[in-house]
Design a protein around this motif. Structure first.
Motif, mmCIF file in Angstrom:
data_model
loop_
_atom_site.group_PDB
_atom_site.id
_atom_site.type_symbol
_atom_site.label_atom_id
_atom_site.label_comp_id
_atom_site.label_asym_id
_atom_site.label_seq_id
_atom_site.Cartn_x
_atom_site.Cartn_y
_atom_site.Cartn_z
ATOM 1 N N ILE A 112 15.832 70.621 29.252
ATOM 2 C CA ILE A 112 15.068 70.718 28.021
ATOM 3 C C ILE A 112 15.256 72.130 27.480
ATOM 4 O O ILE A 112 15.017 73.104 28.202
ATOM 5 C CB ILE A 112 13.557 70.459 28.270
ATOM 6 C CG1 ILE A 112 13.331 69.151 29.035
ATOM 7 C CG2 ILE A 112 12.780 70.507 26.962
ATOM 8 C CD1 ILE A 112 13.710 67.902 28.317
ATOM 9 N N LYS A 113 15.687 72.236 26.228
ATOM 10 C CA LYS A 113 16.002 73.561 25.698
ATOM 11 C C LYS A 113 14.964 74.038 24.690
ATOM 12 O O LYS A 113 14.610 73.312 23.761
ATOM 13 C CB LYS A 113 17.394 73.545 25.069
ATOM 14 C CG LYS A 113 18.471 73.323 26.127
ATOM 15 C CD LYS A 113 19.868 73.541 25.603
ATOM 16 C CE LYS A 113 20.858 73.429 26.769
ATOM 17 N NZ LYS A 113 22.240 73.423 26.310
ATOM 18 N N VAL A 114 14.500 75.251 24.910
ATOM 19 C CA VAL A 114 13.516 75.812 23.993
ATOM 20 C C VAL A 114 14.095 77.029 23.284
ATOM 21 O O VAL A 114 14.952 77.741 23.820
ATOM 22 C CB VAL A 114 12.195 76.209 24.709
ATOM 23 C CG1 VAL A 114 11.633 75.050 25.518
ATOM 24 C CG2 VAL A 114 12.380 77.423 25.601
ATOM 25 N N GLY A 115 13.619 77.233 22.047
ATOM 26 C CA GLY A 115 13.973 78.422 21.286
ATOM 27 C C GLY A 115 12.700 79.190 20.983
ATOM 28 O O GLY A 115 11.742 78.631 20.457
ATOM 29 N N VAL A 116 12.676 80.458 21.352
ATOM 30 C CA VAL A 116 11.479 81.282 21.184
ATOM 31 C C VAL A 116 11.643 82.168 19.952
ATOM 32 O O VAL A 116 12.585 82.952 19.871
ATOM 33 C CB VAL A 116 11.234 82.151 22.440
ATOM 34 C CG1 VAL A 116 10.044 83.077 22.243
ATOM 35 C CG2 VAL A 116 11.046 81.266 23.669
ATOM 36 N N VAL A 117 10.709 82.028 19.019
ATOM 37 C CA VAL A 117 10.748 82.851 17.807
ATOM 38 C C VAL A 117 9.642 83.901 17.914
ATOM 39 O O VAL A 117 8.455 83.578 17.905
ATOM 40 C CB VAL A 117 10.553 81.995 16.545
ATOM 41 C CG1 VAL A 117 10.612 82.874 15.298
ATOM 42 C CG2 VAL A 117 11.601 80.890 16.477
ATOM 43 N N GLY A 118 10.024 85.160 18.003
ATOM 44 C CA GLY A 118 9.059 86.248 18.171
ATOM 45 C C GLY A 118 9.097 86.746 19.602
ATOM 46 O O GLY A 118 8.687 86.039 20.522
ATOM 47 N N VAL A 170 6.977 71.627 18.366
ATOM 48 C CA VAL A 170 6.611 73.026 18.167
ATOM 49 C C VAL A 170 5.425 73.398 19.056
ATOM 50 O O VAL A 170 4.467 72.636 19.182
ATOM 51 C CB VAL A 170 6.259 73.307 16.688
ATOM 52 C CG1 VAL A 170 5.761 74.743 16.513
ATOM 53 C CG2 VAL A 170 7.469 73.053 15.786
ATOM 54 N N VAL A 171 5.527 74.580 19.650
ATOM 55 C CA VAL A 171 4.404 75.172 20.373
ATOM 56 C C VAL A 171 4.104 76.497 19.697
ATOM 57 O O VAL A 171 5.017 77.260 19.377
ATOM 58 C CB VAL A 171 4.756 75.400 21.860
ATOM 59 C CG1 VAL A 171 3.649 76.180 22.575
ATOM 60 C CG2 VAL A 171 5.014 74.075 22.562
ATOM 61 N N THR A 172 2.823 76.773 19.443
ATOM 62 C CA THR A 172 2.455 78.036 18.813
ATOM 63 C C THR A 172 1.178 78.592 19.435
ATOM 64 O O THR A 172 0.404 77.855 20.051
ATOM 65 C CB THR A 172 2.280 77.859 17.287
ATOM 66 O OG1 THR A 172 1.852 79.100 16.712
ATOM 67 C CG2 THR A 172 1.216 76.816 16.955
ATOM 68 N N ALA A 173 0.988 79.900 19.264
ATOM 69 C CA ALA A 173 -0.247 80.540 19.713
ATOM 70 C C ALA A 173 -1.010 81.079 18.502
ATOM 71 O O ALA A 173 -1.926 81.873 18.635
ATOM 72 C CB ALA A 173 0.087 81.691 20.666
ATOM 73 N N ILE A 221 4.713 73.629 26.609
ATOM 74 C CA ILE A 221 6.154 73.333 26.686
ATOM 75 C C ILE A 221 6.407 72.239 27.722
ATOM 76 O O ILE A 221 7.126 71.264 27.469
ATOM 77 C CB ILE A 221 6.954 74.608 27.058
ATOM 78 C CG1 ILE A 221 6.876 75.646 25.926
ATOM 79 C CG2 ILE A 221 8.412 74.261 27.388
ATOM 80 C CD1 ILE A 221 7.465 77.015 26.293
ATOM 81 N N LEU A 222 5.764 72.378 28.896
ATOM 82 C CA LEU A 222 6.021 71.431 29.982
ATOM 83 C C LEU A 222 5.446 70.051 29.667
ATOM 84 O O LEU A 222 6.012 69.031 30.052
ATOM 85 C CB LEU A 222 5.463 71.981 31.294
ATOM 86 C CG LEU A 222 6.154 73.268 31.764
ATOM 87 C CD1 LEU A 222 5.463 73.844 32.988
ATOM 88 C CD2 LEU A 222 7.633 73.017 32.051
#
Lengths: 324, 324
Positions: free
Chosen positions: A5-11, A102-105, A316-317
Motif C-alpha cells: 500500500i503506497k502513501v504520499g505525505v504532503v507536508g 485521504v488522511v489529515t490532521a 492509514i492502516l
C-alpha cells in the motif's frame, strides 16, 4: 506476498516527519500486527530541499509539488499535513477526485469546511479520515465513531489544547502570571509565536466541532460556538478555585438538547476529584458519556511528532486494511 | 434498503439482557451512525422460560437450545455470553464451523483456549471478537489492536477487576477490614457468593493474558503468570502506603523483555499522583505505553449490564459492517 500500500505525505513538518519515521521504523511490527506492507512512496514539501534525515532519505520520491503525489497512479493514500484552510483544501479535494483516500490532521479545515469535504469523500466513495485532528495520539474519534456506535452520546467534555493546559498547570504550580508562563512556553516551543489560536480557544473550538460531528453527524458552525480563552485568567482566580477544592481548566464541551447541539469552550473550575482536574501539562483528556457505556475517559499526549503520527498511522492502516 | 444482519444471543444473563436491550432500544441510533440494521433473531438460554422482559418479548425465536441458533442459516453472528470454559467452547467452535462470526465476553475461555479458538476462526475465515472480555465498556482491545497498530507496545498496566478495586477503595475510605467489606460487597451484588475468582486475582490474570495477546500476538499460559490476590491486604498496609503518598491497588501488568512476555497480577502501592491511583470503586483503568503514542490511559465501567453490552455491540457492529 501481500500487496504494497503506497502513501504520499504532503507536508514534512513535525507530524509529517513523525509519520514517515513511524511507517519506516515500525514497518516490521506493523506487518506482524496487520499483515500490511505500507510504503512511503513520496513526500512533498515546499522546502523539501532543506529537509534531510535518515528516514526521508529512504523515500524514493521527494518533491516540492503535492500534485506530483496526487497525480501518481501508484499512490493509494494521500496524507495531508500542511495545515491551514487554503492549499490544504485544494490538496484534499483534488486527491479525493483523483481516486485517493485521504488522511489529515487538519482540525481548522475540517471545522470550517467539513461538510463539503465529507460530501465529496462520500460521493467519490473514498475515505477521508482525521483521527490525528483531535487529541493527538488519543484515539478518541475512532472510539466515538466505532467503539461507542451502539450508544447515544449524552455528553463530551475535554481538555483538548495542550498549550493552554500547560500554561494553566504551570501558573497554578509556580504561582506566576499568564504572560510570564506564556513567554516561557514560547521559548520552550510549547506555544507558538502567535499564540492566539491556542490561548483564545480557537484550536479547542475546532476540535470540539469535530467531536460533535462524530457524535451527532452534524457540523456545528464555528460562530455558533461559545468561546472564551485563558488570557484573562489571573492567579487570584486560580487560588480561589483551589480554596474551593477546584482547578481552572480550559474545558470544551458538547451537549445535545433535543435536536440542538451546544458546544462551548471556556475556562471552568472543575472539582479536584474529577478526571479532568488531573489532566496536567501538555496532556489532553476527554470524557465521553454514553447512554450504555456510562462515563469513559481517555487521556494521552495531545500533540507531538510521534504521538500524533501514531494517530495518522492508525488511519492509514485502517484504510490500507480495506485495500489489501 | 440495507441488508438486515441477524444475531443470535446465547446466554440471557446480565450481559445478554443488556446486549438485546441495546440492539433493540438503540436500533435507530445505530442505523443513523453505521447504516446497519442489526436484528436479534434469537436468544437461547437454559432458563429461557423463566425470563421475560420488554425486549425479550420482541425476539422472534426464544429457545433453551443454543444449537437452534447455531444451525439457523439466517443468523450471521453468534454472541456467546454463557461464560465458563465447557459448553461455551463447544458453542463457539460449532458456530465458527457452521459459518458464523462469533462475539464473546468470555475471558476465562480465551485465556485458557485462545490459541485453539483463534486458529479455528482463522482457518474458517470467520471473526471471533471479544472486546467485552476485558474492561467492560472500555474499548481497550480495539485501541490496542487497531488504534495503536503502528506502535511497539512497551508496557500495559491496569486495574481490570472492579470487585477488587471496589473492596480496596472501601477498605481505605472506611478503614474496615477485608472480610467486612467483602461481605457487604456480596450483599450488594458487587462480589459473587464464591469471590475467589475475583479476590484471588484469577479474573485479572485472564484479562491481562488477553491484553498481552493483542499487544504481542502470543497467548501466555495461565500458570506462567505471577498471581497474588488481595485477601491478605490489611488496613495497616493501606495506611502505611497512604503515609508514603501511595495507594494499594490490584495491578495487572504486561511487559516484554526480548522475546519473553511477563505478566503479573498483584497488589501494588502506586503513587497517589499516578493515573491508576485515581481509579476508584468498580471502575477499571488501563495505561498502555507505546513507543510512538507514549502513555495512553483509558478509564470506564469495567462491568455492568449496559456498559459491557456497549462493548459486545461494538464488536457486532464491526463485523456487521463487513457483511452489508
Amino acid at each position: 506476498m501481500s500487496k504494497k500500500i503506497k502513501v504520499g505525505v504532503v507536508g514534512y513538518g513535525t507530524v509529517g516527519r513523525g509519520t514517515v519515521q513511524t511507517l519506516i521504523s515500525n514497518a516490521t511490527e506493523i506487518k506482524r500486527k496487520t499483515g500490511l506492507d505500507v510504503v512511503v512512496a513520496g513526500v512533498a514539501d515546499l522546502h523539501i530541499t532543506d529537509k534531510n534525515d535518515l528516514y526521508l532519505e529512504q523515500v524514493p520520491l521527494r518533491t516540492t509539488c503535492a500534485d506530483e503525489l496526487i497525480a501518481n497512479p501508484d499512490i493509494d493514500i494521500i496524507i495531508e499535513l500542511i495545515g491551514g484552510t487554503g492549499a490544504a483544501f485544494d490538496i484534499i479535494s483534488k486527491a479525493l477526485k483523483n481516486g485517493k483516500h485521504v488522511v489529515t490532521a487538519n482540525k481548522a479545515l475540517l471545522a470550517m469546511r467539513g461538510t463539503e469535504l465529507m460530501a465529496l469523500a462520500h460521493s467519490m466513495h473514498f475515505n477521508l479520515m482525521f483521527e490525528a485532528s483531535v487529541g493527538g495520539g488519543i484515539p478518541v474519534l475512532s472510539v466515538l465513531q466505532n467503539d461507542l456506535a451502539a450508544n447515544h452520546i449524552l455528553k463530551i467534555e475535554g481538555i483538548v489544547n495542550g498549550t493552554c493546559n500547560y500554561i494553566l498547570t504551570r501558573m497554578e504550580r509556580e504561582k506566576l502570571p499568564f504572560e510570564t508562563i506564556l513567554a516561557d512556553a514560547q521559548k520552550l516551543g510549547y506555544a507558538e509565536a502567535d499564540p492566539s489560536g491556542d490561548v483564545e480557544g480557537y484550536d479547542s473550538v475546532y476540535k470540539m466541532i469535530i467531536l460533535a460531528y462524530l457524535a451527532y453527524g452534524k457540523w456545528v458552525d464555528v460562530k455558533d460556538v461559545e468561546r472564551v480563552g485563558i488570557t484573562q485568567i489571573g492567579l487570584a482566580q486560580i487560588e480561589a478555585a483551589h480554596v474551593a477544592g477546584q482547578r481552572i481548566k480550559l474545558i470544551g464541551s458538547v451537549e445535545k438538547q433535543g435536536d440542538d447541539i451546544f458546544i462551548a469552550v471556556k475556562p471552568k473550575a472543575v472539582p479536584l476529584e474529577s478526571v479532568l482536574a488531573d489532566v496536567s501539562g501538555v496532556f489532553n483528556g476527554i470524557e465521553i458519556v454514553g447512554d450504555k457505556v456510562g462515563s469513559l475517559f481517555l487521556q494521552g499526549q495531545g500533540a507531538g511528532s510521534l504521538a500524533t503520527a501514531s494517530a495518522v498511522c492508525a488511519d492509514i492502516l485502517k484504510i490500507a486494511g480495506t485495500l489489501k
